[in-house]
Scaffold this active site. Structure first.
Site, PDB file in Angstrom:
ATOM      1  N   GLN A  72       0.694  -1.133   0.240  1.00  0.00           N
ATOM      2  CA  GLN A  72      -0.133   0.244   0.080  1.00  0.00           C
ATOM      3  C   GLN A  72       0.977   1.503  -0.031  1.00  0.00           C
ATOM      4  OE1 GLN A  72      -2.442   1.830   3.278  1.00  0.00           O
ATOM      5  NE2 GLN A  72      -4.022   1.033   2.049  1.00  0.00           N
ATOM      6  N   CYS A 102      -6.392   7.510   4.862  1.00  0.00           N
ATOM      7  CA  CYS A 102      -5.653   7.808   6.260  1.00  0.00           C
ATOM      8  C   CYS A 102      -5.970   9.140   6.697  1.00  0.00           C
ATOM      9  CB  CYS A 102      -4.175   7.561   6.047  1.00  0.00           C
ATOM     10  SG  CYS A 102      -3.298   8.028   7.679  1.00  0.00           S
ATOM     11  N   HIS A 171     -13.931   2.531   4.207  1.00  0.00           N
ATOM     12  CA  HIS A 171     -14.109   2.547   5.610  1.00  0.00           C
ATOM     13  C   HIS A 171     -15.394   3.450   5.508  1.00  0.00           C
ATOM     14  CE1 HIS A 171     -12.742   2.820   9.913  1.00  0.00           C
ATOM     15  NE2 HIS A 171     -13.586   3.711   9.748  1.00  0.00           N
ATOM     16  N   ASN A 204     -15.469  -1.840   5.446  1.00  0.00           N
ATOM     17  CA  ASN A 204     -14.320  -1.848   6.638  1.00  0.00           C
ATOM     18  C   ASN A 204     -14.945  -0.888   7.530  1.00  0.00           C
ATOM     19  OD1 ASN A 204     -11.693   0.026   7.185  1.00  0.00           O
ATOM     20  ND2 ASN A 204     -11.923  -1.954   7.979  1.00  0.00           N
ATOM     21  N   ASP A 206     -15.428  -1.331  12.310  1.00  0.00           N
ATOM     22  CA  ASP A 206     -16.159  -1.913  13.234  1.00  0.00           C
ATOM     23  C   ASP A 206     -16.377  -3.246  13.305  1.00  0.00           C
ATOM     24  OD1 ASP A 206     -16.025   0.812  14.224  1.00  0.00           O
ATOM     25  OD2 ASP A 206     -18.016   1.186  13.947  1.00  0.00           O
ATOM     26  N   GLY A 228      -9.398  -4.594  10.835  1.00  0.00           N
ATOM     27  CA  GLY A 228      -8.125  -3.914  11.413  1.00  0.00           C
ATOM     28  C   GLY A 228      -8.130  -4.045  12.918  1.00  0.00           C
TER      29      GLY A 228
END
Length: 331
Positions: A72, A102, A171, A204, A206, A228
């Protein structure tokens, strides 16, 4: 069968998220052994890679047993991202992933990561440059948008697919949310429902239990799930989810002996890859998570983080095993 290019990932793959200072080869090794289907390196700075910075170059280390694995990358300059994609390709991963998600300040405030969600035309140009720079499949990880007023993931998904990405992970938060609040998968589901979208869509955010994985799989129709934080200190989460999806039943949780054994494996690989001093130091962040829920663990944790040799740590781990197993305590 879910496929990224020619990479076959099974019917409903579970992906290990790329986490800075966590998803290094030692951590990936224990996750792979416990059911992760696709993994990624920690994100690598394109500028650091171009400068040949040791930390960035080291993150290119991948091992055969990790496959399939993606490298990545993140950056703010299109030409630099294109050049570092060529460097990453020479490290021979199975795919290249671009980080547009990010949220941390020292990434986003320099125009990289989630910052590109504020400039979709630049995101598209950068992605197209990376796609052209490598023969490998290119995938993207991003968020719903920059804030609640710019939840533009539907547009982003279409435009990135149109210029050649072969999978997208979303996410379920905006950049402004960081990691706060509950992840909203509604838009992820809408991306997957879009008849124009033909590439795999991974959700993605929780997912921390087999029940939640099954519920979100059924509710939102995603092709797979990226995990994650739930995997930190608990790599068993992958096989537990797979077993539950397959049978509707729970695997027995890991015993204390299981936790000690995997912690030792993680430590051993950390030392072999980084050297004893650094390997021991960087392992310290993991002990609390490996033994979460163990009553009166704090004194042992303090000893573990103060220990300076592998022998010392092994001795403390053996003490933990002997003491708690003798008392028939199971996590």
């Amino acid at each position: 069968m879910v496929k990224i290019g020619t990479i076959e990932l099974g019917e409903f793959p579970l992906l290990l998220a790329p986490m800075e200072d966590v998803s290094d080869p030692p951590f990936r090794a224990v996750c792979k052994a416990n059911g992760a289907d696709l993994m990624y390196t920690e994100f690598i700075s394109s500028e650091g890679l171009i400068r040949d910075a040791a930390k960035s170059v080291r993150k290119l280390d991948i091992f055969e047993y990790e496959r399939p694995i993606g490298i990545q990358l993140f950056g703010s300059d299109i030409e630099t991202m294109q050049a570092c994609s060529e460097i990453a390709t020479r490290a021979n991963p199975d795919l290249i992933d671009i980080n547009y998600g990010c949220p941390v300040k020292n990434v986003a405030c320099r125009g990289a990561g989630a910052a590109l969600l504020q400039d979709i035309p630049k995101m598209v140009k950068m992605t197209e440059a990376v796609v052209k720079a490598t023969h490998l499949p290119v995938t993207v990880k991003t968020r719903l948008g920059w804030d609640d007023n710019t939840r533009n993931i539907l547009e982003v998904a279409e435009r990135l697919q149109d210029i050649g990405i072969q999978a997208l992970t979303v996410h379920g938060r905006t950049r402004v949310q960081m990691y706060k609040g509950e992840a909203d998968w509604t838009l992820i589901g809408r991306v997957k429902e879009n008849p124009r979208i033909k590439i795999p869509i991974f959700g993605n955010g929780d997912i921390d239990s087999p029940e939640k994985a099954l519920a979100y799989k059924n509710r939102y129709g995603v092709d797979g799930i990226m995990i994650g934080r739930a995997s930190i200190g608990y790599p068993w989460v992958f096989n537990e989810i797979k077993h539950f999806l397959r049978t509707g039943e729970h695997l027995a949780p890991p015993s204390l002996a299981d936790r000690v054994a995997v912690c030792k494996q993680h430590l051993d690989f950390s030392i072999r890859w980084k050297g004893e001093k650094t390997g021991i130091f960087e392992m310290r962040r993991h002990y609390t998570n490996y033994f979460k829920g163990l009553e009166n663990f704090k004194p042992f944790r303090l000893r573990l983080v103060q220990a300076e040799t592998a022998g010392e740590i092994a001795g403390i781990l053996n003490e933990i095993s002997e003491l708690y197993e003798a008392e028939l305590i199971r996590l």
